[in-house]
Design a protein around this motif. Structure first.
Motif, PDB file in Angstrom:
ATOM      1  N   ALA A  73     -38.956  10.440  30.726  1.00  0.00           N
ATOM      2  CA  ALA A  73     -39.773   9.712  29.794  1.00  0.00           C
ATOM      3  C   ALA A  73     -40.163  10.082  28.312  1.00  0.00           C
ATOM      4  O   ALA A  73     -40.195   9.533  27.341  1.00  0.00           O
ATOM      5  CB  ALA A  73     -40.984   9.083  30.367  1.00  0.00           C
ATOM      6  N   GLU A  74     -40.911  11.264  28.469  1.00  0.00           N
ATOM      7  CA  GLU A  74     -41.273  12.112  27.310  1.00  0.00           C
ATOM      8  C   GLU A  74     -40.063  12.299  26.247  1.00  0.00           C
ATOM      9  O   GLU A  74     -40.102  11.829  25.075  1.00  0.00           O
ATOM     10  CB  GLU A  74     -41.996  13.191  27.511  1.00  0.00           C
ATOM     11  CG  GLU A  74     -43.260  13.033  28.146  1.00  0.00           C
ATOM     12  CD  GLU A  74     -43.760  14.381  28.723  1.00  0.00           C
ATOM     13  OE1 GLU A  74     -43.282  15.758  28.294  1.00  0.00           O
ATOM     14  OE2 GLU A  74     -44.820  14.563  29.415  1.00  0.00           O
ATOM     15  N   ALA A  75     -39.110  12.701  26.748  1.00  0.00           N
ATOM     16  CA  ALA A  75     -37.563  12.801  26.117  1.00  0.00           C
ATOM     17  C   ALA A  75     -37.195  11.682  25.445  1.00  0.00           C
ATOM     18  O   ALA A  75     -37.084  11.398  24.327  1.00  0.00           O
ATOM     19  CB  ALA A  75     -36.629  13.348  26.748  1.00  0.00           C
ATOM     20  N   LEU A  76     -37.101  10.619  26.223  1.00  0.00           N
ATOM     21  CA  LEU A  76     -36.599   9.071  25.582  1.00  0.00           C
ATOM     22  C   LEU A  76     -37.721   8.629  24.627  1.00  0.00           C
ATOM     23  O   LEU A  76     -37.231   8.347  23.599  1.00  0.00           O
ATOM     24  CB  LEU A  76     -36.428   8.133  26.866  1.00  0.00           C
ATOM     25  CG  LEU A  76     -35.383   8.605  27.768  1.00  0.00           C
ATOM     26  CD1 LEU A  76     -35.506   7.505  29.065  1.00  0.00           C
ATOM     27  CD2 LEU A  76     -33.973   8.373  27.094  1.00  0.00           C
ATOM     28  N   LEU A  77     -39.043   8.826  24.823  1.00  0.00           N
ATOM     29  CA  LEU A  77     -39.958   8.223  23.741  1.00  0.00           C
ATOM     30  C   LEU A  77     -39.854   9.217  22.513  1.00  0.00           C
ATOM     31  O   LEU A  77     -40.331   8.397  21.573  1.00  0.00           O
ATOM     32  CB  LEU A  77     -41.290   8.356  24.363  1.00  0.00           C
ATOM     33  CG  LEU A  77     -41.691   7.171  25.468  1.00  0.00           C
ATOM     34  CD1 LEU A  77     -42.885   7.827  26.343  1.00  0.00           C
ATOM     35  CD2 LEU A  77     -41.650   5.889  24.905  1.00  0.00           C
TER      36      LEU A  77
END
Length: 131
Positions: free
Chosen positions: A41-45
């Protein structure tokens, strides 16, 4: 002289220990799946959708490809994670759906197998276009 109650007590104790170790391992595997989901999620955001969209955020299905250097550079977690000194493989996938011109809904799914049983952790996040 053989004492059956001691043998039974020892077997019961060993069963309890094995069950406890197994439960602790299952918890560690699940906690790692949750951590991998959060890291995904952090990478995508952190990726851009404006002015140009990152290919990982186009509508449709995507997955973490083991050893993919571009995904490594973008901060995606590795598919092989060390859990209790052993390598555990996690399948990392996400589906992107544009809900509006400015909002993308991303469903992240992290799957793994333990003792021949499949497990899945899922999260939904929303990526907003910075205006």
């Amino acid at each position: 002289q053989h004492q059956p109650h001691r043998v039974f007590a020892t077997e019961a104790l060993l069963t309890a220990i094995v069950t406890s170790v197994r439960t602790n391992l299952e918890n560690d595997l699940r906690n790692t799946a949750i951590r991998v989901t959060n890291q995904t999620a952090e990478a995508l955001l952190a990726l851009s959708i404006h002015p140009t969209i990152d290919p990982e955020l186009t509508d449709g299905s995507h997955s973490r490809i083991a050893g993919n250097t571009t995904q490594n550079e973008k901060g995606f977690p590795l598919t092989a994670q060390t859990v209790r000194g052993s390598q555990q493989l996690y399948a990392i996938a996400w589906t992107v759906v544009s809900r509006t011109l400015n909002v993308k809904e991303i469903t992240i799914t992290v799957s793994y197998t333990s003792r021949n049983k499949p497990y899945t952790n899922t999260a939904v996040i929303y990526k907003h276009k910075v205006i």
